[in-house]
Design a protein around this motif. Structure first.
Motif, PDB file in Angstrom:
ATOM      1  N   UNK A 206       0.781  -1.195   0.043  1.00  0.00           N
ATOM      2  CA  UNK A 206      -0.151  -0.022   0.102  1.00  0.00           C
ATOM      3  C   UNK A 206       0.857   1.229   0.054  1.00  0.00           C
ATOM      4  N   UNK A 207       1.916   1.134   0.736  1.00  0.00           N
ATOM      5  CA  UNK A 207       2.740   2.338   0.851  1.00  0.00           C
ATOM      6  C   UNK A 207       3.834   2.602  -0.507  1.00  0.00           C
ATOM      7  N   UNK A 208       3.749   1.462  -1.251  1.00  0.00           N
ATOM      8  CA  UNK A 208       4.886   1.579  -2.529  1.00  0.00           C
ATOM      9  C   UNK A 208       6.216   1.026  -2.061  1.00  0.00           C
ATOM     10  N   UNK A 209       6.305   0.428  -0.984  1.00  0.00           N
ATOM     11  CA  UNK A 209       7.615  -0.065  -0.635  1.00  0.00           C
ATOM     12  C   UNK A 209       7.747  -1.471  -1.150  1.00  0.00           C
ATOM     13  N   UNK A 210       9.116  -1.972  -1.193  1.00  0.00           N
ATOM     14  CA  UNK A 210       9.331  -3.507  -1.574  1.00  0.00           C
ATOM     15  C   UNK A 210       8.847  -4.301  -0.714  1.00  0.00           C
ATOM     16  N   UNK A 211       8.068  -5.550  -0.921  1.00  0.00           N
ATOM     17  CA  UNK A 211       7.514  -6.485   0.071  1.00  0.00           C
ATOM     18  C   UNK A 211       8.665  -7.371   0.662  1.00  0.00           C
ATOM     19  N   UNK A 212       9.615  -7.465   0.047  1.00  0.00           N
ATOM     20  CA  UNK A 212      10.403  -8.711   0.170  1.00  0.00           C
ATOM     21  C   UNK A 212      11.656  -8.471   0.881  1.00  0.00           C
TER      22      UNK A 212
END
Length: 418
Positions: A206-212
């Motif tokens: 949702x924040x546009x960050x890398x999830x991994x």
């Protein structure tokens, strides 16, 4: 729907010296509204905004940042002097003279059924207001530091002393507060922090960050020294991490971070309204040992890498975190890099341990616990009883008269100036 005039009224007192007192007040107000909004209304007031107060008292809020960063030795000396019983007693009498009228007027206007206090300067003047009328409004004080606590927090006028930790409970007992008045609640954090249940990966998306990637949240402000040096080291470390950097409203710092050539995935913010969401999305936080940010981080189960400790109460906050295994203190920027390497080694085993310890120490529901106690106090309401001021009622009245502090009845009002 209950009429507004029929609702129980809770007056919540705060100040704006730092962020913690106001944040605690907002959290309690939100919890009261959620749990008892149909029957209760809370009002947040900062008595130090009164124009009648001496400039030195009103300006201490605006000057707080400058004093703690530019004159830390002066701040520490003032804090230590306040810990001496005689000095504390003198300070309380001075506060009665200065703040009596302001607090009297707030009590008279609001007519509260209970008072919740999040700042240590108000208790002695409130005790004087209660004593001159023999009308005691239930008073709950919320101590907003985790371990090192100023003596002014502990006063005989309080009905409930709500403390964050066992260590502060011991200090309250040592200061003469009766055991039955002390409740360990934790420091209130906003209810939405406890209500967030989405997994970190969903929040990152949702924040546009890398999830991994392991996510490091770094929070700065004018009071956080060396954050730029720490982030420069991380930026060139080659670690498999991403950074979320919050400048805390410091425009100079924000501009510096925006102009940085980042070699890691990095998301830069100036000031955020919902820091707990970023906390829930992160794996650890780099910050100073302020009471608010430490409390919120622990409530989120977020390990703390502390890089700045202001003299006074923040020393105890840092010791509490380190002793509880929820974080570490970096004395130098390079120490922060070494600590992070250790946390991420062996698949992040130490980081996971720090997170578990943070969850153990955190109290995400503290605001609800405080709100419930405030509601119960409001249901009991004010009581008439003999004065319990150290001076006694007659001695207190002489003291107020000697310092030209108006307190007595005025003809035609039909009641005291309270």
């Amino acid at each position: 729907m209950m009429a507004m005039s029929d609702k129980k009224r809770v007056l919540i007192l705060t100040a704006d010296a730092g962020f913690g007192h106001r944040s605690a007040a907002n959290a309690i107000s939100a919890a009261l509204l959620e749990r008892h909004g149909e029957q209760c209304q809370g009002e947040i007031v900062n008595p130090l905004d009164d124009d009648r107060l001496p400039n030195i008292l009103r300006r201490q809020q605006a000057d707080y940042d400058r004093i703690v960063t530019e004159l830390p030795e002066v701040y520490q000396l003032g804090y230590q002097l306040g810990e001496i019983r005689v000095t504390s007693s003198i300070a309380e009498r001075a506060l009665i003279v200065v703040l009596y009228e302001t607090l009297r007027d707030h009590v008279r206007r609001c007519q509260p059924h209970a008072i919740v206090n999040t700042y240590p300067l108000y208790q002695a003047p409130l005790g004087a207001v209660f004593a001159t009328t023999k009308n005691y409004i239930p008073l709950l004080t919320i101590v907003t530091d985790l371990a090192t606590v100023h003596r002014l927090w502990f006063h005989s006028a309080i009905d409930h002393c709500l403390v964050p930790t066992d260590a502060v409970r011991d200090l309250a007992l040592k200061a003469g507060i009766s055991p039955e008045k002390i409740v360990i609640t934790g420091i209130p954090v906003h209810p939405r922090l406890a209500q967030e249940t989405r997994p970190p990966a969903a929040l990152r998306a949702e924040l546009g960050w890398r999830q991994e990637l392991t996510t490091v949240l770094a929070v700065g402000s004018r009071r956080v020294k060396h954050l730029d040096e720490v982030l420069d080291l991380l930026n060139h470390s080659g670690l498999p991490i991403q950074l979320a950097v919050v400048a805390g409203g410091d425009e100079r710092l924000y501009s510096q971070f925006q102009a940085t050539e980042w070699h890691l995935p990095t998301h830069v913010y100036n000031f955020v309204q919902d820091l707990p969401t970023l906390m829930h999305a992160a794996d650890l936080i780099i910050c100073k040992a302020g009471g608010l940010i430490v409390t919120e981080s622990l409530a989120c189960g977020l390990p703390l890498l502390l890089i700045a400790v202001l003299p006074g109460q923040e020393v105890g906050n840092a010791e509490y975190v380190v002793r509880g295994g929820a974080g570490e203190l970096a004395q130098k920027p390079v120490d922060a890099l070494q600590i992070l390497f250790h946390w991420l080694d062996r698949g992040g085993q130490l980081l996971a341990q720090r997170a578990e310890n943070a969850r153990r120490l955190g109290r995400p529901n503290a605001a609800y616990d405080v709100a419930e106690l405030a509601w119960q106090a409001a249901e009991r309401g004010p009581q008439t009883r003999a004065a319990r001021s150290i001076l006694g009622r007659s001695g207190l009245i002489k003291f107020l008269n000697r310092h030209a502090v108006p307190w007595q009845e005025k003809r035609g009002l039909g009641r005291r100036e309270l």
